[in-house]
Design a protein around this motif. Structure first.
Motif, mmCIF file in Angstrom:
data_model
loop_
_atom_site.group_PDB
_atom_site.id
_atom_site.type_symbol
_atom_site.label_atom_id
_atom_site.label_comp_id
_atom_site.label_asym_id
_atom_site.label_seq_id
_atom_site.Cartn_x
_atom_site.Cartn_y
_atom_site.Cartn_z
ATOM 1 N N GLY A 120 56.577 49.198 26.007
ATOM 2 C CA GLY A 120 56.190 49.075 27.155
ATOM 3 C C GLY A 120 56.015 50.302 28.045
ATOM 4 O O GLY A 120 56.493 51.269 27.476
ATOM 5 N N ILE A 121 55.301 50.400 29.031
ATOM 6 C CA ILE A 121 55.458 51.636 29.931
ATOM 7 C C ILE A 121 56.076 51.063 31.259
ATOM 8 O O ILE A 121 55.718 49.986 31.893
ATOM 9 N N GLN A 122 57.014 52.075 31.536
ATOM 10 C CA GLN A 122 57.355 51.938 33.052
ATOM 11 C C GLN A 122 57.242 52.927 33.859
ATOM 12 O O GLN A 122 56.924 53.974 33.429
ATOM 13 N N THR A 123 57.083 52.512 34.940
ATOM 14 C CA THR A 123 56.392 53.699 36.337
ATOM 15 C C THR A 123 57.480 53.596 37.249
ATOM 16 O O THR A 123 58.002 52.367 37.738
ATOM 17 N N CYS A 124 58.235 54.840 37.837
ATOM 18 C CA CYS A 124 59.261 54.668 38.575
ATOM 19 C C CYS A 124 59.013 55.632 39.807
ATOM 20 O O CYS A 124 58.610 56.845 39.247
ATOM 21 N N LEU A 125 59.136 55.136 40.959
ATOM 22 C CA LEU A 125 58.813 55.936 42.065
ATOM 23 C C LEU A 125 60.061 56.891 42.399
ATOM 24 O O LEU A 125 61.086 56.501 42.118
ATOM 25 N N PRO A 126 59.961 58.178 43.261
ATOM 26 C CA PRO A 126 61.229 58.906 43.509
ATOM 27 C C PRO A 126 62.292 57.855 44.133
ATOM 28 O O PRO A 126 61.941 56.798 44.800
ATOM 29 N N ASN A 127 63.535 58.301 43.760
ATOM 30 C CA ASN A 127 64.714 57.732 44.255
ATOM 31 C C ASN A 127 65.006 56.302 43.655
ATOM 32 O O ASN A 127 66.041 55.591 43.760
ATOM 33 N N TYR A 128 64.240 56.145 42.479
ATOM 34 C CA TYR A 128 64.638 54.843 41.714
ATOM 35 C C TYR A 128 65.782 55.313 40.708
ATOM 36 O O TYR A 128 65.762 56.267 40.226
ATOM 37 N N GLU A 129 66.672 54.300 40.619
ATOM 38 C CA GLU A 129 68.043 54.374 39.785
ATOM 39 C C GLU A 129 68.136 53.125 39.135
ATOM 40 O O GLU A 129 68.032 51.890 39.694
ATOM 41 N N VAL A 130 68.370 53.072 37.752
ATOM 42 C CA VAL A 130 68.696 52.018 36.990
ATOM 43 C C VAL A 130 70.092 52.057 36.733
ATOM 44 O O VAL A 130 70.773 52.831 36.292
ATOM 45 N N PRO A 131 71.057 50.937 37.078
ATOM 46 C CA PRO A 131 72.291 50.984 36.888
ATOM 47 C C PRO A 131 72.607 50.583 35.405
ATOM 48 O O PRO A 131 71.732 50.412 34.526
ATOM 49 N N LEU A 132 74.102 50.621 35.037
ATOM 50 C CA LEU A 132 74.377 50.624 33.744
ATOM 51 C C LEU A 132 73.996 49.235 33.097
ATOM 52 O O LEU A 132 74.172 48.198 33.930
ATOM 53 N N HIS A 133 73.307 49.617 31.847
ATOM 54 C CA HIS A 133 72.859 48.354 31.197
ATOM 55 C C HIS A 133 72.840 48.611 29.751
ATOM 56 O O HIS A 133 72.979 49.676 29.303
ATOM 57 N N CYS A 134 72.648 47.542 28.834
ATOM 58 C CA CYS A 134 72.232 47.871 27.371
ATOM 59 C C CYS A 134 71.284 46.787 27.028
ATOM 60 O O CYS A 134 70.972 45.652 27.565
ATOM 61 N N HIS A 135 70.947 47.005 25.646
ATOM 62 C CA HIS A 135 69.948 46.016 25.059
ATOM 63 C C HIS A 135 70.399 45.841 23.831
ATOM 64 O O HIS A 135 71.377 46.708 23.160
ATOM 65 N N PRO A 136 69.972 44.672 22.983
ATOM 66 C CA PRO A 136 70.546 44.177 21.712
ATOM 67 C C PRO A 136 69.529 44.933 20.687
ATOM 68 O O PRO A 136 69.587 44.675 19.412
ATOM 69 N N TYR A 137 68.906 45.912 21.201
ATOM 70 C CA TYR A 137 67.901 46.659 20.237
ATOM 71 C C TYR A 137 67.929 48.105 20.421
ATOM 72 O O TYR A 137 68.304 48.431 21.516
ATOM 73 N N MET A 138 67.564 48.795 19.404
ATOM 74 C CA MET A 138 67.434 50.322 19.693
ATOM 75 C C MET A 138 66.418 50.722 20.481
ATOM 76 O O MET A 138 65.365 50.006 20.621
ATOM 77 N N GLU A 139 66.487 51.437 21.454
ATOM 78 C CA GLU A 139 65.531 51.979 22.727
ATOM 79 C C GLU A 139 65.199 53.243 22.366
ATOM 80 O O GLU A 139 66.052 54.333 22.416
#
Length: 108
Positions: free
Chosen positions: A39-58
């Motif tokens: 997919g395509i993700q778009t993030c604006l300035p100051n955006y932060e993703v907390p620690l997370h994981c996925h069941p697949y290779m990313e």
């Protein structure tokens, strides 16, 4: 088209990830029900993703802007990912990232 599927970005849904980011799923889902998810993700300035994981290779490929990326056990070892950079994240690896600088970040 037998053996292939065309997916038009204009036909994909826009999933809000809060006021500063959105994601357009193209193939797959959060559960890993397909061998590949993209997919395509778009993030604006100051955006932060907390620690997370996925069941697949990313695999993240930066198409615009700069992200600061880190793994759970290596918070002091960050990587700056810029346009044209890619990173492979193994399944179940806890990771986080944030927008670096004042520009918008887009990645696949």
């Amino acid at each position: 088209m037998l053996g292939a599927r065309v997916i038009r970005l204009t036909d994909t849904e826009i999933v809000s990830l809060g006021p500063s980011s959105n994601y357009r799923p193209i193939v797959g889902d959060d559960l890993g029900t397909t061998p590949v998810r993209t997919g395509i993700q778009t993030c604006l300035p100051n955006y932060e993703v907390p620690l997370h994981c996925h069941p697949y290779m990313e695999i993240i490929h930066i198409i615009e802007g700069t992200l600061e990326f880190w793994l759970e056990d290596a918070i002091n070892e960050t990587e700056l990912l810029c346009r044209g950079d890619s990173i492979e994240i193994q399944p179940s690896a806890w990771h986080a990232f944030r927008v670096e600088g004042h520009g918008t970040v887009r990645f696949i």
